[in-house]
Design a protein around this motif. Structure first.
Motif, PDB file in Angstrom:
ATOM      1  N   ALA A 181       0.861  -1.193   0.000  1.00 28.84           N
ATOM      2  CA  ALA A 181       0.000   0.000   0.000  1.00 28.84           C
ATOM      3  C   ALA A 181       0.894   1.239   0.000  1.00 28.84           C
ATOM      4  O   ALA A 181       1.961   1.231   0.605  1.00 28.84           O
ATOM      5  N   PRO A 182       0.471   2.270  -0.707  1.00 28.85           N
ATOM      6  CA  PRO A 182       1.329   3.444  -0.850  1.00 28.85           C
ATOM      7  C   PRO A 182       1.362   4.293   0.404  1.00 28.85           C
ATOM      8  O   PRO A 182       0.725   5.341   0.465  1.00 28.85           O
ATOM      9  N   MET A 183       2.033   3.845   1.397  1.00 31.50           N
ATOM     10  CA  MET A 183       2.198   4.674   2.588  1.00 31.50           C
ATOM     11  C   MET A 183       3.568   4.398   3.171  1.00 31.50           C
ATOM     12  O   MET A 183       4.139   3.342   2.982  1.00 31.50           O
ATOM     13  N   ARG A 184       4.047   5.413   3.870  1.00 34.88           N
ATOM     14  CA  ARG A 184       5.320   5.229   4.549  1.00 34.88           C
ATOM     15  C   ARG A 184       5.183   4.097   5.534  1.00 34.88           C
ATOM     16  O   ARG A 184       4.132   3.908   6.131  1.00 34.88           O
ATOM     17  N   ARG A 185       6.266   3.390   5.730  1.00 33.60           N
ATOM     18  CA  ARG A 185       6.237   2.295   6.688  1.00 33.60           C
ATOM     19  C   ARG A 185       5.904   2.817   8.085  1.00 33.60           C
ATOM     20  O   ARG A 185       5.265   2.140   8.864  1.00 33.60           O
ATOM     21  N   GLU A 186       6.333   4.025   8.370  1.00 34.90           N
ATOM     22  CA  GLU A 186       6.055   4.607   9.687  1.00 34.90           C
ATOM     23  C   GLU A 186       4.553   4.798   9.892  1.00 34.90           C
ATOM     24  O   GLU A 186       4.045   4.641  10.999  1.00 34.90           O
ATOM     25  N   ALA A 346      11.115  -0.671  10.662  1.00 33.29           N
ATOM     26  CA  ALA A 346      10.040  -0.921   9.698  1.00 33.29           C
ATOM     27  C   ALA A 346      10.466  -0.474   8.298  1.00 33.29           C
ATOM     28  O   ALA A 346      10.099  -1.087   7.299  1.00 33.29           O
ATOM     29  N   ARG A 347      11.240   0.586   8.215  1.00 34.02           N
ATOM     30  CA  ARG A 347      11.696   1.057   6.901  1.00 34.02           C
ATOM     31  C   ARG A 347      12.512  -0.018   6.207  1.00 34.02           C
ATOM     32  O   ARG A 347      12.521  -0.116   4.994  1.00 34.02           O
ATOM     33  N   ARG A 348      13.240  -0.776   7.004  1.00 35.54           N
ATOM     34  CA  ARG A 348      14.105  -1.799   6.409  1.00 35.54           C
ATOM     35  C   ARG A 348      13.425  -3.166   6.366  1.00 35.54           C
ATOM     36  O   ARG A 348      14.046  -4.146   5.966  1.00 35.54           O
ATOM     37  N   LEU A 349      12.173  -3.196   6.799  1.00 38.47           N
ATOM     38  CA  LEU A 349      11.481  -4.486   6.883  1.00 38.47           C
ATOM     39  C   LEU A 349      11.380  -5.155   5.517  1.00 38.47           C
ATOM     40  O   LEU A 349      11.021  -4.526   4.527  1.00 38.47           O
ATOM     41  N   GLU A 350      11.725  -6.430   5.468  1.00 38.89           N
ATOM     42  CA  GLU A 350      11.610  -7.195   4.229  1.00 38.89           C
ATOM     43  C   GLU A 350      10.649  -8.353   4.435  1.00 38.89           C
ATOM     44  O   GLU A 350      10.459  -8.822   5.554  1.00 38.89           O
ATOM     45  N   ILE A 351      10.086  -8.791   3.327  1.00 38.75           N
ATOM     46  CA  ILE A 351       9.250  -9.981   3.395  1.00 38.75           C
ATOM     47  C   ILE A 351      10.156 -11.197   3.421  1.00 38.75           C
ATOM     48  O   ILE A 351      10.999 -11.361   2.549  1.00 38.75           O
TER      49      ILE A 351
ATOM     50  N   MET B  49      11.596  -5.109  -7.192  1.00 37.18           N
ATOM     51  CA  MET B  49      10.876  -4.032  -7.886  1.00 37.18           C
ATOM     52  C   MET B  49       9.834  -3.414  -6.964  1.00 37.18           C
ATOM     53  O   MET B  49       9.563  -2.220  -7.011  1.00 37.18           O
ATOM     54  N   ALA B  50       9.215  -4.262  -6.131  1.00 39.78           N
ATOM     55  CA  ALA B  50       8.107  -3.791  -5.290  1.00 39.78           C
ATOM     56  C   ALA B  50       8.576  -3.313  -3.926  1.00 39.78           C
ATOM     57  O   ALA B  50       7.767  -2.867  -3.114  1.00 39.78           O
ATOM     58  N   GLY B  51       9.863  -3.425  -3.656  1.00 39.15           N
ATOM     59  CA  GLY B  51      10.368  -2.952  -2.363  1.00 39.15           C
ATOM     60  C   GLY B  51      10.118  -3.927  -1.222  1.00 39.15           C
ATOM     61  O   GLY B  51      10.311  -3.577  -0.067  1.00 39.15           O
ATOM     62  N   LEU B  52       9.689  -5.146  -1.535  1.00 35.86           N
ATOM     63  CA  LEU B  52       9.480  -6.123  -0.465  1.00 35.86           C
ATOM     64  C   LEU B  52      10.807  -6.723  -0.026  1.00 35.86           C
ATOM     65  O   LEU B  52      10.914  -7.291   1.057  1.00 35.86           O
ATOM     66  N   SER B  66      12.475   5.176  -6.472  1.00 37.12           N
ATOM     67  CA  SER B  66      13.167   4.161  -5.685  1.00 37.12           C
ATOM     68  C   SER B  66      12.167   3.371  -4.849  1.00 37.12           C
ATOM     69  O   SER B  66      11.243   3.952  -4.281  1.00 37.12           O
ATOM     70  N   PRO B  67      12.337   2.066  -4.756  1.00 42.14           N
ATOM     71  CA  PRO B  67      11.446   1.258  -3.911  1.00 42.14           C
ATOM     72  C   PRO B  67      11.538   1.607  -2.427  1.00 42.14           C
ATOM     73  O   PRO B  67      10.747   1.112  -1.637  1.00 42.14           O
ATOM     74  N   ASN B  68      12.483   2.462  -2.062  1.00 47.67           N
ATOM     75  CA  ASN B  68      12.521   2.913  -0.668  1.00 47.67           C
ATOM     76  C   ASN B  68      11.455   3.942  -0.355  1.00 47.67           C
ATOM     77  O   ASN B  68      11.353   4.412   0.769  1.00 47.67           O
ATOM     78  N   GLU B  69      10.701   4.311  -1.378  1.00 45.88           N
ATOM     79  CA  GLU B  69       9.631   5.281  -1.147  1.00 45.88           C
ATOM     80  C   GLU B  69       8.287   4.637  -1.466  1.00 45.88           C
ATOM     81  O   GLU B  69       7.660   4.965  -2.476  1.00 45.88           O
ATOM     82  N   PRO B  70       7.849   3.734  -0.604  1.00 47.35           N
ATOM     83  CA  PRO B  70       6.607   3.015  -0.915  1.00 47.35           C
ATOM     84  C   PRO B  70       5.425   3.960  -1.118  1.00 47.35           C
ATOM     85  O   PRO B  70       4.515   3.678  -1.887  1.00 47.35           O
ATOM     86  N   GLN B  71       5.470   5.096  -0.439  1.00 50.63           N
ATOM     87  CA  GLN B  71       4.336   6.017  -0.557  1.00 50.63           C
ATOM     88  C   GLN B  71       4.161   6.537  -1.982  1.00 50.63           C
ATOM     89  O   GLN B  71       3.065   6.898  -2.384  1.00 50.63           O
ATOM     90  N   ARG B  72       5.250   6.554  -2.762  1.00 47.87           N
ATOM     91  CA  ARG B  72       5.126   6.949  -4.171  1.00 47.87           C
ATOM     92  C   ARG B  72       5.057   5.721  -5.057  1.00 47.87           C
ATOM     93  O   ARG B  72       4.239   5.622  -5.967  1.00 47.87           O
ATOM     94  N   LEU B  73       5.933   4.773  -4.769  1.00 48.21           N
ATOM     95  CA  LEU B  73       6.061   3.595  -5.627  1.00 48.21           C
ATOM     96  C   LEU B  73       4.753   2.822  -5.769  1.00 48.21           C
ATOM     97  O   LEU B  73       4.351   2.438  -6.868  1.00 48.21           O
ATOM     98  N   CYS B  74       4.079   2.612  -4.626  1.00 47.73           N
ATOM     99  CA  CYS B  74       2.943   1.697  -4.654  1.00 47.73           C
ATOM    100  C   CYS B  74       1.719   2.257  -5.371  1.00 47.73           C
ATOM    101  O   CYS B  74       0.772   1.525  -5.643  1.00 47.73           O
ATOM    102  N   HIS B  75       1.732   3.540  -5.682  1.00 50.10           N
ATOM    103  CA  HIS B  75       0.699   4.047  -6.578  1.00 50.10           C
ATOM    104  C   HIS B  75       0.962   3.584  -8.006  1.00 50.10           C
ATOM    105  O   HIS B  75       0.043   3.414  -8.796  1.00 50.10           O
ATOM    106  N   MET B  76       2.242   3.382  -8.312  1.00 43.20           N
ATOM    107  CA  MET B  76       2.639   3.063  -9.679  1.00 43.20           C
ATOM    108  C   MET B  76       2.540   1.582  -9.979  1.00 43.20           C
ATOM    109  O   MET B  76       2.306   1.196 -11.111  1.00 43.20           O
TER     110      MET B  76
END
Ligand code: ATP
Ligand code: MG
Lengths: 356, 310
Positions: A181-186, A346-351, B49-52, B66-76
């Motif tokens: 989901a498009p949100m910061r991990r925080e 959380a920022r570095r959290l991986e699946i 690619m998905a930042g997982l 960058s996948p480090n920015e999920p707040q932008r990436l996950c819209h795309m």
């Protein structure tokens, strides 16, 4: 962002309140209330029993108090009438010169129970058993609250609720839905933490309230309202508040633990140990804990000293218990620090759904 | 505006285990297939690619983000993972709806977009049922619905055709084409090349964590053919074998081993090579052992000619 936090909470709350895995949290929260309830029923029955005895063998409280050690059986009976129960043990007490006869005479004024121990026809000892009173019960409550409820029930409840926020979903292999989901991990972290907090606080504050209700239930309305007019409401508010603060503090710690550890036992045991030895830590280390602040905020002092040896008492370093607002501030600072660290993790959290 | 998904010298290790190594790619819009056997690194690439999952080295960018920015990436991006697991207790509709809500959209918008997405994967009839009761194919489709529900520009689909019956498979492929036609990226993975080579604009072949070939499907086939394959043959009469082998035009080199126990052969056409080898064996040359020396290319080759290698 607020909408996103709200939607995380909506998903999480449903999960936390109704998860089958979390059933034992309810047991932890409500078992103490049940015990108090049983105690209340017991005390009530006891009281009714004494009332009935007093009606059959009426005696005034002052009369009973006027009985002194050294009085003879006849003097006692002359003053207070026949006891409601007599137990005799011929030759029941061993003395220097051989065996003496022992008798126990029981009287009640309907509230307190007096057991007179008579040796060779003379009162040797008077055991007065008070009826439960609010003061006594609130001291018991204070001890149980601090040493069982906060340190164990709320503690493990928070382990169950907060550690599962991330770890549970890692085990279920459904965490990636959140991470996509498009949100910061925080933000995700905040949403989950708040959801856990609402759930934990609801469950445990209800638990505390039920305990207080169960405890005061058997007292006469007069006594209760007098207590409430005195320190009552303040103490109740303090207990409920401390319960919430415990959830806030322990919640943050176990949220972080759920991000870092796969096995819940290791961090839970570690934190439990740290919190238990808190009493013996130097003042500066004491402050890196939750229980230190919670204890300072509890309204009735529960002294652990009774069960401690001299050596142990020497080991306890005496940090002045902080003032209420300092304690609250301290707890918030600890919580915030833990949450900030959790955010970094959380920022570095991986699946990683690999097998454990 | 950047319109590619790029990997710049990306490596990922899981502890000691190699996930992918030194991958440099630039994926344009259209249908791109990642093909490789189990464990070749398809899922690892997609997760990055998905930042997982984060690269150990190198950098990934999706349309410049960058996948480090999920707040932008996950819209795309919309990612249908390979994991066959779902949050408990939700119906198909609730599932799409709840996770759309995480985007911060309004209730009405989520209801509408969930409905559209579910219809696009033809799951409307089952949307009110619990996912726990879905068949494998239905679960695949509801995952796909979630991936497309927020209208992403880059679709990442890990083995999306797995478990689909032929009819649904064709419908799904049609959906991919439609999406690609609209100018989106549709990145799919498969471990069966012939499953995707017809529909792909581009194929990326992976083996043991390396990209072994990349490009349009004809190029890929060619690339494999041009790459000489080495085979080590042990036999009793290595010199006889070597001379026979030299007569074949696809054999680039045939070298006798110093101990005289065999021949090292390089061939440009493994398919024909193996066939002639059989003929030789039939004609009396005793072969004690045949060992392909580069496994990477060989396994990819198996894919190309053998189709399903299972
Ligand atoms: N979480 C992990 N921990 C350790 N090793 C991993 C992990 N994930 C992947 N690997 C390893 O990385 C390599 C690539 O795995 P990956 O899942 O990317 O392959 P794949 O092409 O998707 O395979 P499949 O067709 O089976 O899905 C494999 O060797 C695998 O064992
Ligand atoms: Mg995979």
């Amino acid at each position: 962002m607020m909408a996103q936090i709200a939607s995380v909470m909506r998903l999480e709350l449903k999960k936390t309140f109704f998860s089958r895995r979390g059933l034992w949290v309810y047991v932890l929260a409500f078992a103490p209330a049940l015990i108090y309830l049983i105690h209340a029923v017991d005390v009530t029955r006891d009281h009714e029993h004494r009332q009935a005895l007093a009606a059959a063998h009426p005696v005034a409280t002052e009369t009973l108090h006027s009985i002194k050690e050294g009085m003879t059986t006849d003097e006692v009976v002359a003053a207070a009438g026949e006891p409601y129960a007599v137990k005799t043990f011929p030759g029941g007490r061993r003395r220097a010169g051989g065996f003496r006869d022992l008798a126990i005479y029981q009287y009640t004024d309907g509230d307190s129970d007096f057991a007179l121990v008579l040796v060779e026809g003379k009162v040797e000892r008077i055991n007065e058993q008070d009826r439960c009173n609010l003061k006594k019960d609130s001291a018991i409550f204070a001890t149980v609250f601090q040493f069982f409820y906060l340190r164990l029930a709320v503690f493990f409840g928070c382990v169950g609720i907060f550690m599962n926020l991330f770890r549970g979903e890692m085990l279920d292999k459904s965490l990636h839905f959140y991470l996509l989901a498009p949100m910061r991990r925080e933000v995700l972290l905040a949403g989950k933490y708040l959801a856990g907090l609402v759930a934990a606080a609801t469950i445990f504050v209800t638990g505390t309230a039920l305990q207080l209700a169960a405890l005061s239930w058997h007292f006469e309305p007069g006594a209760v309202s007098e207590y409430l007019r005195g320190p009552g409401w303040g103490q109740i508010a303090a207990y409920l508040g401390v319960t919430v603060l415990a959830c806030i503090g322990y919640g943050s710690i176990f949220l972080l633990a759920g991000l870092v550890f796969r096995n819940p036992i290791i961090p839970a045991a570690g934190v439990l140990l740290w919190e238990s030895i808190n009493l013996f830590l130097p003042a500066s280390l004491k402050k890196i804990s939750i229980i230190f602040y919670l204890q300072a905020l509890c309204p009735v002092v529960a002294s652990p000293d009774r069960g401690l040896s001299l050596l142990q008492r020497l080991l306890i370093s005496s940090a002045e218990p902080p003032q209420a607002w300092v304690a609250m501030l301290g707890l918030m600072v600890v919580t915030l620090a833990v949450l900030v660290f959790a955010g970094r993790r959380a920022r570095r959290l991986e699946i990683n759904y690999g097998t454990e | 505006m950047n319109t590619t998904v790029t990997f710049d010298n990306v490596s990922r290790f899981y502890g000691e285990v190699l996930g992918v190594n030194r991958v440099t790619l630039s994926i344009p819009p259209g249908i791109t297939s990642l093909v490789g056997p189990n464990g070749s690194g398809k899922t690892t690439l997609m997760n990055m690619m998905a930042g997982l999952v984060r690269p150990t080295r190198g950098e990934v960018r999706v349309l410049g983000i960058s996948p480090n920015e999920p707040q932008r990436l996950c819209h795309m991006i919309g990612y249908a993972t390979q994991f066959d697991s779902f949050p408990r207790g939700l119906t198909g509709q609730e599932f799409i709806y709840s996770f759309l809500r995480l985007f911060g959209y309004s209730h009405d918008r989520c209801v509408k977009q969930a409905e559209t997405a579910i219809a696009r994967v033809r799951m409307t009839g089952a949307a009110a049922r619990k996912i726990a009761g879905y068949s494998k194919g239905m679960r695949q489709r509801i995952k796909l619905a979630l991936a497309i529900a927020h209208d992403p520009r880059v679709l990442i689909l890990d083995e999306p055709l797995n478990g689909l019956d032929p009819l649904v498979r064709n419908e799904t492929i049609a959906l991919f084409r439609e999406m690609a036609h609209e100018g989106r990226h549709v990145i799919v993975s498969s471990h069966v090349l012939h499953e995707v080579d017809q529909i792909s604009d581009q194929v990326i072949l992976l083996s043991n964590g390396y990209v072994v070939a990349e490009g349009q499907i004809h190029d890929v086939r060619g690339e494999i053919k041009d790459h000489p394959m080495q085979v080590w043959i042990r036999c009793a009469q290595p010199s006889v074998l070597a001379s026979k082998l030299f007569e074949m035009d696809h054999v680039v080199e045939a070298r006798l081993a110093q101990d005289g126990a065999g021949v090292l052969v390089k061939t440009r056409d493994a398919d024909r090579f193996y066939r002639t080898l059989n003929d030789l064996a039939v004609n009396g040359i005793e072969l004690e052992g045949v060992t392909p020396l580069d496994d990477n290319v060989n396994s990819v080759y198996e894919y190309l000619i053998g189709g399903e290698s299972r």
